[in-house]
Design a protein around this motif. Sequence first.
Motif, mmCIF file in Angstrom:
data_model
loop_
_atom_site.group_PDB
_atom_site.id
_atom_site.type_symbol
_atom_site.label_atom_id
_atom_site.label_comp_id
_atom_site.label_asym_id
_atom_site.label_seq_id
_atom_site.Cartn_x
_atom_site.Cartn_y
_atom_site.Cartn_z
ATOM 1 N N LEU A 161 0.835 -1.203 0.000
ATOM 2 C CA LEU A 161 0.000 0.000 0.000
ATOM 3 C C LEU A 161 0.872 1.257 0.000
ATOM 4 O O LEU A 161 0.596 2.225 -0.697
ATOM 5 C CB LEU A 161 -0.910 0.016 1.243
ATOM 6 N N MET A 162 1.983 1.201 0.762
ATOM 7 C CA MET A 162 2.894 2.347 0.820
ATOM 8 C C MET A 162 3.471 2.625 -0.561
ATOM 9 O O MET A 162 3.602 3.767 -0.968
ATOM 10 C CB MET A 162 4.049 2.075 1.801
ATOM 11 N N THR A 163 3.781 1.534 -1.299
ATOM 12 C CA THR A 163 4.347 1.702 -2.633
ATOM 13 C C THR A 163 3.313 2.310 -3.570
ATOM 14 O O THR A 163 3.590 3.248 -4.310
ATOM 15 C CB THR A 163 4.815 0.336 -3.186
ATOM 16 N N VAL A 164 2.088 1.768 -3.509
ATOM 17 C CA VAL A 164 1.013 2.257 -4.378
ATOM 18 C C VAL A 164 0.780 3.751 -4.145
ATOM 19 O O VAL A 164 0.633 4.542 -5.070
ATOM 20 C CB VAL A 164 -0.286 1.466 -4.115
ATOM 21 N N PHE A 165 0.784 4.164 -2.894
ATOM 22 C CA PHE A 165 0.512 5.567 -2.597
ATOM 23 C C PHE A 165 1.778 6.433 -2.640
ATOM 24 O O PHE A 165 1.749 7.595 -2.274
ATOM 25 C CB PHE A 165 -0.208 5.693 -1.252
ATOM 26 N N GLY A 166 2.866 5.856 -3.096
ATOM 27 C CA GLY A 166 4.068 6.639 -3.319
ATOM 28 C C GLY A 166 4.765 7.104 -2.062
ATOM 29 O O GLY A 166 5.494 8.098 -2.082
ATOM 30 N N ASP A 167 4.578 6.410 -0.964
ATOM 31 C CA ASP A 167 5.140 6.890 0.289
ATOM 32 C C ASP A 167 6.582 6.466 0.514
ATOM 33 O O ASP A 167 7.238 6.991 1.396
ATOM 34 C CB ASP A 167 4.295 6.400 1.463
ATOM 35 N N ARG A 168 7.047 5.494 -0.282
ATOM 36 C CA ARG A 168 8.395 4.996 -0.049
ATOM 37 C C ARG A 168 9.411 6.013 -0.607
ATOM 38 O O ARG A 168 9.210 6.594 -1.660
ATOM 39 C CB ARG A 168 8.571 3.653 -0.752
ATOM 40 N N GLU A 169 10.461 6.195 0.151
ATOM 41 C CA GLU A 169 11.496 7.131 -0.271
ATOM 42 C C GLU A 169 12.524 6.393 -1.138
ATOM 43 O O GLU A 169 12.931 5.293 -0.795
ATOM 44 C CB GLU A 169 12.193 7.641 0.985
ATOM 45 N N HIS A 170 12.935 6.985 -2.244
ATOM 46 C CA HIS A 170 13.889 6.340 -3.143
ATOM 47 C C HIS A 170 15.250 7.016 -2.996
ATOM 48 O O HIS A 170 15.342 8.240 -3.108
ATOM 49 C CB HIS A 170 13.393 6.442 -4.591
ATOM 50 N N LYS A 171 16.256 6.189 -2.758
ATOM 51 C CA LYS A 171 17.583 6.757 -2.507
ATOM 52 C C LYS A 171 18.321 7.071 -3.821
ATOM 53 O O LYS A 171 18.401 6.239 -4.720
ATOM 54 C CB LYS A 171 18.410 5.781 -1.667
ATOM 55 N N VAL A 172 18.841 8.277 -3.880
ATOM 56 C CA VAL A 172 19.571 8.743 -5.060
ATOM 57 C C VAL A 172 20.912 9.286 -4.587
ATOM 58 O O VAL A 172 20.975 9.965 -3.569
ATOM 59 C CB VAL A 172 18.789 9.904 -5.748
ATOM 60 N N ILE A 173 21.980 8.971 -5.314
ATOM 61 C CA ILE A 173 23.246 9.623 -4.989
ATOM 62 C C ILE A 173 23.709 10.454 -6.189
ATOM 63 O O ILE A 173 23.509 10.052 -7.339
ATOM 64 C CB ILE A 173 24.355 8.627 -4.550
#
Length: 179
Positions: free
Chosen positions: A8-20
Amino acid sequence: MGILFAKLMTVFGDREHKVIIVGLDNAGKTTILYQFLTKEAVHTSPTIGSNVEEISVRKTRFLVWDIGGQESLRASWSSYYCNTEIVILVVDSTDRERLTLTKEELHRMLAHEELQNAAVLVLANKQDMKGSMTAAEISQCLTLSSITGHSWHVQACCALTGEGLPASLDWMRSRVLAS
Ligand code: G3D
């Protein structure tokens, strides 16, 4: 329940994506990070340190680490690799002399096991400057076409005006949503 919650967190875009953000010193990494915050992206919070920022692009959240590019700091790049989904490589498009060094750093980095699933965005920065190399030239010099194990994209930009950066954020967003 935990898995359902994670989905559900993924669907609603709540997960933070790590970028360097990597690249040699003076390439424009810090300028780009702060342009991201003032252009298309919404600045949601000043985070952990001066060169780590959270940016949100239409509900997709990125935690962006700007890593120093001086020779002494390059050895520590690998300590930031864990869980990285996107590597942004910033290139000073006027710095022809150090492009070979950039190429070596790029290919060494992509061989690292912790970056096996990371996508690569090459930003051909400083396009406003006379004599700058085009994105196609940089792509060729970095031998990007030889990269088969990673999704990659090259984008011309100017960090001073922000030109090219909204398109970069769109690509980043499309990558993480596709994976
Ligand atoms: P770094 O974080 O990769 O070391 P910085 O690089 O973001 O500190 O930028 C290094 C210098 O390049 C800065 O100039 C910055 O203003 C300049 N710069 C960054 N992006 C661009 C660009 O697209 N065009 C031009 N013309 N300059 C750019 P100073 O003078 O502050 O050292």
